[in-house]
Design an enzyme around this catalytic site. Structure first.
Site, PDB file in Angstrom:
ATOM      1  N   GLU A  18       0.834  -1.215   0.000  1.00 18.91           N
ATOM      2  CA  GLU A  18       0.000   0.000   0.000  1.00 18.91           C
ATOM      3  C   GLU A  18       0.861   1.254   0.000  1.00 18.91           C
ATOM      4  O   GLU A  18       2.066   1.197   0.181  1.00 18.91           O
ATOM      5  CB  GLU A  18      -0.895   0.027   1.261  1.00 18.91           C
ATOM      6  CG  GLU A  18      -2.316  -0.482   1.051  1.00 18.91           C
ATOM      7  CD  GLU A  18      -3.209   0.489   0.252  1.00 18.91           C
ATOM      8  OE1 GLU A  18      -2.738   1.576  -0.137  1.00 18.91           O
ATOM      9  OE2 GLU A  18      -4.371   0.145   0.014  1.00 18.91           O
ATOM     10  N   ARG A 101      -7.497   0.023  13.178  1.00 18.27           N
ATOM     11  CA  ARG A 101      -6.169   0.436  12.725  1.00 18.27           C
ATOM     12  C   ARG A 101      -6.345   1.508  11.664  1.00 18.27           C
ATOM     13  O   ARG A 101      -7.407   1.640  11.061  1.00 18.27           O
ATOM     14  CB  ARG A 101      -5.385  -0.747  12.152  1.00 18.27           C
ATOM     15  CG  ARG A 101      -5.947  -1.312  10.847  1.00 18.27           C
ATOM     16  CD  ARG A 101      -4.904  -2.139  10.117  1.00 18.27           C
ATOM     17  NE  ARG A 101      -5.377  -2.883   8.975  1.00 18.27           N
ATOM     18  CZ  ARG A 101      -5.538  -2.375   7.744  1.00 18.27           C
ATOM     19  NH1 ARG A 101      -5.325  -1.094   7.489  1.00 18.27           N
ATOM     20  NH2 ARG A 101      -5.943  -3.165   6.751  1.00 18.27           N
ATOM     21  N   ASN A 103      -5.746   3.132   7.950  1.00 15.98           N
ATOM     22  CA  ASN A 103      -5.586   2.600   6.607  1.00 15.98           C
ATOM     23  C   ASN A 103      -4.863   3.667   5.784  1.00 15.98           C
ATOM     24  O   ASN A 103      -3.830   4.158   6.216  1.00 15.98           O
ATOM     25  CB  ASN A 103      -6.940   2.175   6.017  1.00 15.98           C
ATOM     26  CG  ASN A 103      -6.765   1.196   4.865  1.00 15.98           C
ATOM     27  OD1 ASN A 103      -5.926   0.312   4.935  1.00 15.98           O
ATOM     28  ND2 ASN A 103      -7.534   1.361   3.813  1.00 15.98           N
ATOM     29  N   ASN A 154     -10.019   5.103   2.550  1.00 11.47           N
ATOM     30  CA  ASN A 154      -9.063   4.801   1.490  1.00 11.47           C
ATOM     31  C   ASN A 154      -8.725   6.017   0.647  1.00 11.47           C
ATOM     32  O   ASN A 154      -8.830   7.142   1.110  1.00 11.47           O
ATOM     33  CB  ASN A 154      -9.577   3.619   0.652  1.00 11.47           C
ATOM     34  CG  ASN A 154      -8.602   2.460   0.683  1.00 11.47           C
ATOM     35  OD1 ASN A 154      -7.390   2.647   0.677  1.00 11.47           O
ATOM     36  ND2 ASN A 154      -9.124   1.255   0.737  1.00 11.47           N
ATOM     37  N   ASP A 204      -9.836   1.434  -4.200  1.00 10.58           N
ATOM     38  CA  ASP A 204      -8.825   1.414  -3.138  1.00 10.58           C
ATOM     39  C   ASP A 204      -8.031   2.720  -3.175  1.00 10.58           C
ATOM     40  O   ASP A 204      -8.593   3.791  -3.055  1.00 10.58           O
ATOM     41  CB  ASP A 204      -7.953   0.159  -3.320  1.00 10.58           C
ATOM     42  CG  ASP A 204      -7.252  -0.277  -2.041  1.00 10.58           C
ATOM     43  OD1 ASP A 204      -6.871   0.587  -1.237  1.00 10.58           O
ATOM     44  OD2 ASP A 204      -7.065  -1.494  -1.842  1.00 10.58           O
TER      45      ASP A 204
END
Length: 299
Positions: A18, A101, A103, A154, A204
């Protein structure tokens, strides 16, 4: 567009690759492996990946004006000194949600670090819904929460005139826009500018090019798509040899190369044997467009 070329430049087999970011000073590509808990730097000169292990899922990395990097680690904003391999916590969020968490995250044109949270996944894209929030870390290290009820926070970026903030909550299958106030970092007037089609799957990570068009990586869709945020039309599709494309950024000497990260998490042996490059980092050339250099965190 027959000149488009796709190559796997780092076959690292990341669990969830990522947050690709081009580091111009180092002439290298930064990225993270969320499930592998490492921050990575790939050099086109050596063709090698250096990695720093961290103590929690690390979901985004950004440049820092004063040097080195900032990261989102677990539910912390943190500073990373590369040479010393030293991580120091800046601040915590979502303290009441131990299952959360961070992202995706990205720095705005004024040097603020935007990043959102989500619940930990049971399996890819399966998680407790609406547990996440979107935050901004300001240069004075204070944090503002913009909104909550987010599924998977995202893709983020800003229009070329800095008046629009683009954002993706993945499970809404939509790319959204907000009015943006660069002076204050405030956002408002949320609207959808593009809804993904079935074969495009889950939106995403995202980045913008110098023509103001958005590039969105489609998780489980095995592609990046180019969108016109003004007309809401898809302009181009670039298919990759892996299904789980996660994010993208422009890089290289003149920002004409599109780098795409991918994931292998959740794939069984048979699936991985069909897609051996899953979890790799890809470079796409010949697109005929360039990207915008990343902004460094001002704090």
């Amino acid at each position: 567009m027959s000149s488009v070329k796709i190559e796997c430049v780092a076959s690292e087999g990341f669990g969830v690759g990522e947050s690709p970011v081009w580091d111009e000073k180092e002439g290298a590509l930064l990225c993270v492996d969320i499930t592998g808990r490492k921050v990575c730097r790939w050099s086109p000169l050596t063709q090698r990946v250096q990695a720093i292990a961290v103590d929690a899922p690390v979901s985004s990395v950004a440049l820092r004006k004063s040097g080195d990097y900032v990261i989102t680690l677990g539910t912390r904003f943190a500073a990373l000194k590369w040479k010393e391999q030293l991580v120091t916590t800046i601040t915590h969020v979502d303290k009441d949600k131990p299952n959360n968490r961070f992202n995706d995250g990205k720095v705005d044109p004024a040097g603020r670090y935007f990043a959102g949270t989500m619940a930990e996944e049971v399996r890819p894209a399966v998680l407790e819904r609406r547990q996440g929030s979107l935050y901004t870390l300001f240069s004075d290290l204070s944090v503002v929460k913009h909104f909550d009820q987010v599924d998977i926070s995202n893709g983020l970026d800003w229009s070329l005139d800095h008046k629009i903030f683009f954002y993706i909550d993945s499970l809404s299958y939509s790319v959204d826009a907000f009015d943006y106030d660069l002076q204050t970092g405030k956002i408002g007037n949320r609207r959808s500018i593009y809804r993904l089609e079935k074969e495009e799957s889950i939106p995403d990570g995202m980045c913008i090019d110098t023509e103001g068009k958005l590039w969105v990586a489609c998780y489980d869709g095995g592609r990046v798509i180019r969108l016109d945020p003004e007309t809401g039309k898809r302009l181009q599709t670039v298919k990759l040899p892996v299904d789980k494309t996660t994010s993208c950024c422009f890089g290289g000497k003149d920002y004409s190369e599109l780098y795409v990260t991918s994931a292998s998490y959740g794939m069984d042996k048979e699936w991985l044997s069909r897609q051996p490059q899953a979890g790799g980092v890809f470079k796409i050339t010949g697109l005929g467009v360039k990207g915008v250099p990343p902004y460094p965190f001002a704090g």
